[in-house]
Design a protein around this motif. Sequence first.
Motif, mmCIF file in Angstrom:
data_model
loop_
_atom_site.group_PDB
_atom_site.id
_atom_site.type_symbol
_atom_site.label_atom_id
_atom_site.label_comp_id
_atom_site.label_asym_id
_atom_site.label_seq_id
_atom_site.Cartn_x
_atom_site.Cartn_y
_atom_site.Cartn_z
ATOM 1 N N GLY B 22 0.822 -1.080 0.098
ATOM 2 C CA GLY B 22 0.029 -0.090 -0.078
ATOM 3 C C GLY B 22 1.041 1.299 0.005
ATOM 4 O O GLY B 22 2.142 1.157 0.217
ATOM 5 N N PHE B 23 0.060 2.347 0.040
ATOM 6 C CA PHE B 23 0.878 3.540 -0.194
ATOM 7 C C PHE B 23 1.128 4.110 1.508
ATOM 8 O O PHE B 23 0.338 4.021 2.132
ATOM 9 N N LEU B 24 2.224 4.501 1.540
ATOM 10 C CA LEU B 24 2.510 5.056 2.793
ATOM 11 C C LEU B 24 3.426 6.393 2.639
ATOM 12 O O LEU B 24 4.145 6.411 1.667
ATOM 13 N N TYR B 25 3.494 7.195 3.661
ATOM 14 C CA TYR B 25 4.397 8.622 3.535
ATOM 15 C C TYR B 25 5.543 8.141 4.330
ATOM 16 O O TYR B 25 5.441 7.654 5.532
ATOM 17 N N LYS B 26 6.787 8.311 3.758
ATOM 18 C CA LYS B 26 7.991 8.135 4.504
ATOM 19 C C LYS B 26 8.744 9.289 4.679
ATOM 20 O O LYS B 26 9.029 10.350 3.791
ATOM 21 N N TYR B 34 7.635 14.621 3.975
ATOM 22 C CA TYR B 34 7.106 13.141 3.903
ATOM 23 C C TYR B 34 7.104 12.915 2.353
ATOM 24 O O TYR B 34 6.640 13.695 1.569
ATOM 25 N N HIS B 35 7.398 11.873 1.748
ATOM 26 C CA HIS B 35 7.295 11.370 0.458
ATOM 27 C C HIS B 35 6.473 10.204 0.251
ATOM 28 O O HIS B 35 6.470 9.113 0.961
ATOM 29 N N ARG B 36 5.354 10.091 -0.508
ATOM 30 C CA ARG B 36 4.507 9.236 -0.606
ATOM 31 C C ARG B 36 5.252 8.027 -1.774
ATOM 32 O O ARG B 36 5.643 8.353 -2.750
ATOM 33 N N ARG B 37 5.215 6.880 -0.991
ATOM 34 C CA ARG B 37 5.777 5.671 -1.804
ATOM 35 C C ARG B 37 4.829 4.590 -1.671
ATOM 36 O O ARG B 37 4.133 4.477 -0.830
ATOM 37 N N TRP B 38 5.133 3.558 -2.782
ATOM 38 C CA TRP B 38 4.439 2.274 -2.545
ATOM 39 C C TRP B 38 5.424 1.312 -1.904
ATOM 40 O O TRP B 38 6.364 0.963 -2.407
ATOM 41 N N PHE B 49 8.628 1.457 -3.506
ATOM 42 C CA PHE B 49 9.004 1.867 -4.818
ATOM 43 C C PHE B 49 8.637 3.458 -4.803
ATOM 44 O O PHE B 49 7.616 3.887 -4.189
ATOM 45 N N GLU B 50 9.250 4.206 -5.918
ATOM 46 C CA GLU B 50 8.654 5.414 -6.031
ATOM 47 C C GLU B 50 7.086 5.676 -6.599
ATOM 48 O O GLU B 50 6.566 6.314 -6.151
ATOM 49 N N GLU B 51 6.960 4.534 -7.436
ATOM 50 C CA GLU B 51 5.669 4.462 -8.023
ATOM 51 C C GLU B 51 5.348 3.090 -7.925
ATOM 52 O O GLU B 51 5.734 2.263 -7.790
ATOM 53 N N GLU B 96 -2.438 6.441 5.617
ATOM 54 C CA GLU B 96 -3.583 7.358 5.149
ATOM 55 C C GLU B 96 -4.896 7.120 5.821
ATOM 56 O O GLU B 96 -5.571 8.049 5.518
ATOM 57 N N SER B 97 -4.872 6.302 6.578
ATOM 58 C CA SER B 97 -5.970 6.144 7.550
ATOM 59 C C SER B 97 -5.699 5.390 8.916
ATOM 60 O O SER B 97 -4.674 4.718 8.757
ATOM 61 N N GLN B 98 -6.547 5.485 9.660
ATOM 62 C CA GLN B 98 -6.594 4.801 11.065
ATOM 63 C C GLN B 98 -6.471 3.267 10.798
ATOM 64 O O GLN B 98 -5.237 2.493 11.259
ATOM 65 N N ALA B 99 -7.263 2.573 9.790
ATOM 66 C CA ALA B 99 -7.217 1.283 9.471
ATOM 67 C C ALA B 99 -5.926 1.016 9.069
ATOM 68 O O ALA B 99 -5.276 -0.223 9.398
#
Lengths: 123, 259
Positions: B22-26, B34-38, B49-51, B96-99
């Motif tokens: 999933g997507f997470l911010y690192k 923070y950068h969004r990464r896969w 991964f970058e994308e 991106e969410s609590q869950a």
Amino acid sequence: PRVPAVLKKRLVKLVVNFLFYFRTDEAEPIGALLLEHCRITKEEENVFSISFIEEPERKYCFECATEEQCQEWVEALKRASYEFLRRSLIFYRNEIQKMTGKDPLEQYGISEEARFQLGAPRQ
Amino acid sequence: MKLNERSLAFYATCDSPADNAGFLYKRGERHTAYHRRWFVLKGNMLFYFEERESREPVGVIVLEGCNVELCDSAESFAFAIRFGGAKSRTYVLAAESQAAMESWVKSLSRASFDYMRLVVRELEKQLQEMCWGLPGGSGGSREPPGPWKPKPSGLEQCRERLPALPAIPPKENGCAVWNNVLGAERPPDASGCGGHDEEGNPRPPPLPPRRRVSNGEAASAGATMTESPSTFCRLHEQYSREVTRLRQDWQQRRRGPRP
């Protein structure tokens, strides 16, 4: 030693699913091999090799002091991958479930964890 | 330090099932942006991964000997992966969410090879005890055949431990089973311990707690794992010896008694 023609003496250490190798007098490893999707092959006497699925012709060869040591390493390395461990777990889980009718992972609250399922691709 | 990167990249991108993705911010190392990464979790490796469509991971975090904790951060749904060494970096990630955060924290804290090994050994032990030493196992009240002799020492131990008053049943597998065999009062179900078995089958000891901050606890969990080289190969071997022996017995009986 990577190239069969030239052998270099290295200290080799298996830690979880990594095989670290060191120069004999150094504390920091020179490098490591991740042992997933690899094949361990017994070659000639005292020698075994590791090759990886995406590059099967490239063999990392290791020569041991004795044949016995070589066998030990082959056995240990074959069992060293995370995927092997996962398969063992699934096997035991099934066996226990067959014998008792219960899922042994249930009481630990981990039955639904993706990593313990029989592995249909999820992505 | 050299690494067989090609093999790592293969492992990351091959179609073996991921344990989480999933997507997470690192959070960056030098700058706190923070950068969004896969992210893809496979085994004890957390690749990013970058994308989502990228062919190769940008990096990987090896999840051995780490702690996963919730984070006090301006960023919501943040958690951290911390390592013990002096020079080690702490990775701060945000979902991106609590869950999503809960799902990641759960799967990351159980991702280590050590944890997997612990569970495997526990199950191995359960299986062995069921088959090899203890007639009170899932076979019920059947008389155990010859080879499965009960261990006398286990019996001694358990006699001492039979509770006089209803109490929390002893934690060891062996004892719980012997209680059944001796026909003594069944250990009362201690609901507090979670997970009891109506058949009176042994309740396995609770899984050691997940690794906490203190190294001491991790070390003790490690210490219990050093013995027992058994794997299902050995079990398989044991089964086959048993089968061979039974077969020989049967064949001898067929031939009839020798003069």
